[in-house]
Design a protein around this motif. Sequence first.
Motif, mmCIF file in Angstrom:
data_model
loop_
_atom_site.group_PDB
_atom_site.id
_atom_site.type_symbol
_atom_site.label_atom_id
_atom_site.label_comp_id
_atom_site.label_asym_id
_atom_site.label_seq_id
_atom_site.Cartn_x
_atom_site.Cartn_y
_atom_site.Cartn_z
ATOM 1 N N ALA A 86 1.015 -1.657 -0.191
ATOM 2 C CA ALA A 86 -0.090 0.057 -0.130
ATOM 3 C C ALA A 86 0.161 1.203 0.042
ATOM 4 O O ALA A 86 2.153 1.092 0.374
ATOM 5 C CB ALA A 86 -1.461 0.033 1.375
ATOM 6 N N ALA A 87 0.154 1.954 -0.499
ATOM 7 C CA ALA A 87 1.420 3.518 -0.556
ATOM 8 C C ALA A 87 0.447 4.394 0.848
ATOM 9 O O ALA A 87 -0.241 4.165 0.954
ATOM 10 C CB ALA A 87 0.675 4.465 -1.626
ATOM 11 N N GLN A 88 1.753 4.986 1.501
ATOM 12 C CA GLN A 88 0.610 6.043 2.775
ATOM 13 C C GLN A 88 0.134 7.162 2.392
ATOM 14 O O GLN A 88 -0.320 7.606 3.130
ATOM 15 C CB GLN A 88 2.267 6.603 2.986
ATOM 16 C CG GLN A 88 3.182 4.895 3.373
ATOM 17 C CD GLN A 88 4.325 5.292 4.257
ATOM 18 O OE1 GLN A 88 4.603 6.462 4.760
ATOM 19 N NE2 GLN A 88 5.110 4.383 4.650
ATOM 20 N N ASN A 89 0.230 7.144 0.717
ATOM 21 C CA ASN A 89 -0.758 9.207 0.573
ATOM 22 C C ASN A 89 -0.890 8.539 -1.424
ATOM 23 O O ASN A 89 -0.299 8.189 -1.151
ATOM 24 C CB ASN A 89 0.414 9.869 1.249
ATOM 25 C CG ASN A 89 -0.891 11.540 1.375
ATOM 26 O OD1 ASN A 89 -1.767 10.822 1.596
ATOM 27 N ND2 ASN A 89 0.016 12.272 0.735
ATOM 28 N N CYS A 90 -2.353 9.724 -0.751
ATOM 29 C CA CYS A 90 -1.826 10.133 -2.430
ATOM 30 C C CYS A 90 -2.630 11.378 -3.231
ATOM 31 O O CYS A 90 -3.321 11.441 -1.947
ATOM 32 C CB CYS A 90 -2.485 9.124 -3.300
ATOM 33 S SG CYS A 90 -4.524 9.093 -3.595
ATOM 34 N N ALA A 102 0.846 19.512 -12.313
ATOM 35 C CA ALA A 102 2.006 20.268 -11.519
ATOM 36 C C ALA A 102 1.570 20.643 -10.177
ATOM 37 O O ALA A 102 1.174 20.979 -9.375
ATOM 38 C CB ALA A 102 1.589 22.055 -12.591
ATOM 39 N N PHE A 103 1.956 18.709 -9.670
ATOM 40 C CA PHE A 103 1.860 19.174 -8.166
ATOM 41 C C PHE A 103 3.315 18.122 -7.663
ATOM 42 O O PHE A 103 2.951 17.477 -7.180
ATOM 43 C CB PHE A 103 0.033 18.224 -8.183
ATOM 44 C CG PHE A 103 -0.036 18.271 -8.704
ATOM 45 C CD1 PHE A 103 -1.715 19.491 -7.633
ATOM 46 C CD2 PHE A 103 -1.348 18.083 -9.643
ATOM 47 C CE1 PHE A 103 -2.688 20.331 -8.716
ATOM 48 C CE2 PHE A 103 -2.676 19.165 -10.337
ATOM 49 C CZ PHE A 103 -2.682 19.627 -9.584
ATOM 50 N N THR A 104 3.263 18.704 -7.966
ATOM 51 C CA THR A 104 5.318 18.140 -7.493
ATOM 52 C C THR A 104 5.207 17.753 -5.567
ATOM 53 O O THR A 104 4.974 18.273 -5.214
ATOM 54 C CB THR A 104 6.926 19.743 -7.030
ATOM 55 O OG1 THR A 104 6.140 20.156 -8.519
ATOM 56 C CG2 THR A 104 7.566 19.366 -6.950
ATOM 57 N N GLY A 105 5.604 16.930 -6.108
ATOM 58 C CA GLY A 105 5.863 15.559 -4.574
ATOM 59 C C GLY A 105 4.687 14.484 -3.831
ATOM 60 O O GLY A 105 5.354 13.859 -3.737
ATOM 61 N N GLU A 106 3.483 14.538 -5.239
ATOM 62 C CA GLU A 106 2.748 14.297 -5.461
ATOM 63 C C GLU A 106 2.502 13.312 -6.274
ATOM 64 O O GLU A 106 3.420 12.989 -7.070
ATOM 65 C CB GLU A 106 1.345 14.858 -5.603
ATOM 66 C CG GLU A 106 0.968 16.123 -4.499
ATOM 67 C CD GLU A 106 0.136 15.829 -3.168
ATOM 68 O OE1 GLU A 106 0.458 14.615 -2.867
ATOM 69 O OE2 GLU A 106 0.630 16.628 -2.110
ATOM 70 N N ILE A 107 1.660 13.082 -5.818
ATOM 71 C CA ILE A 107 2.237 10.927 -6.641
ATOM 72 C C ILE A 107 0.069 10.799 -6.891
ATOM 73 O O ILE A 107 -0.616 10.948 -6.040
ATOM 74 C CB ILE A 107 1.858 9.719 -5.237
ATOM 75 C CG1 ILE A 107 3.494 9.730 -5.314
ATOM 76 C CG2 ILE A 107 1.916 8.472 -6.254
ATOM 77 C CD1 ILE A 107 3.914 8.559 -5.038
ATOM 78 N N SER A 108 -0.331 10.222 -7.760
ATOM 79 C CA SER A 108 -1.708 10.134 -8.397
ATOM 80 C C SER A 108 -1.979 8.932 -8.329
ATOM 81 O O SER A 108 -1.218 7.655 -8.277
ATOM 82 C CB SER A 108 -1.707 10.987 -9.855
ATOM 83 O OG SER A 108 -1.068 10.038 -10.644
ATOM 84 N N PRO A 109 -3.548 8.754 -7.917
ATOM 85 C CA PRO A 109 -4.429 7.657 -7.470
ATOM 86 C C PRO A 109 -3.654 6.261 -9.332
ATOM 87 O O PRO A 109 -3.623 4.992 -9.157
ATOM 88 C CB PRO A 109 -5.834 7.981 -7.484
ATOM 89 C CG PRO A 109 -5.292 8.802 -7.361
ATOM 90 C CD PRO A 109 -4.228 9.971 -7.610
ATOM 91 N N PRO A 110 -4.099 7.490 -10.717
ATOM 92 C CA PRO A 110 -3.848 6.791 -11.544
ATOM 93 C C PRO A 110 -2.196 6.000 -12.094
ATOM 94 O O PRO A 110 -1.739 4.699 -11.938
ATOM 95 C CB PRO A 110 -3.954 7.232 -12.479
ATOM 96 C CG PRO A 110 -4.562 8.289 -12.678
ATOM 97 C CD PRO A 110 -4.765 8.426 -10.658
#
Length: 251
Positions: free
Chosen positions: A62-66, A73-81
């Motif tokens: 599991a990821a810890q966040n998304c 342009a959302f630097t540092g983030e991970i998307s669900p897709p």
Amino acid sequence: MSRQFFVGGNFKMNPNSVAEKKVLTTLLNQAELDSSVEVVVSPPSLYLIPLKEILRPEIKVAAQNCYFKDSGAFTGEISPPQLKDAGIPYVILGHSERRTLFHETSEIVAQKTKAALASGLSVILCIGETLEQRESEQTTAVCSAQLQAAVDILSEGDWSKIVIAYEPVWAIGTGKVATSKQAQDTHADIRAFLTKAVSPAVAAATRIIYGGSVNKGNCVELSKQPDVDGFLVGGASLKPEFVDIINATKA
């Protein structure tokens, strides 16, 4: 209704090296684990794909966040897709550390949950009260309000892919743990809320797991409670006793 027992390990911002990660992986790969338990581990994002590739296949990652946007342009983030494309089936959302340290509101957590579900991910949705809220008897109200934000924007069918993690903030990493009665009473209240806010069927089917200094010493008693469907484990998931916690219902 029979609900499959669920044990998640939230590694948080650990381990600090590839070598430590290999020790953890070897432990889990070689351990005799209860095959009836769904096991999910959540490393830092850097290790998601490497860990998935070397863990035994029945242990999920599991990821810890998304984020709640698919791209941009959302630097540092991970998307669900992106998580879905990488073969990561679960994501933890709404953990108290995200709510307190990073100021995520219940509405933001709900948006993230909706986006994750829309991409085909399953969600470990965290809720819980502070010590002040517990002592002023606001536990049920706080947990209900945190869930209501998700109820407002999700459909009844969405809940089949959600595991609710009740994590009293005052018990996370403190060594304090809710008594088995406190955990059971709160889980029962959460299930009662789901009955009214969503449906009796969803309430009966949704797994509600406990997190808050779960360890080898308290996991067996907690696992015996009728509305405790598993655990979200923090620090102990980095230690050999994580195997004992996974096997708590067999003890």
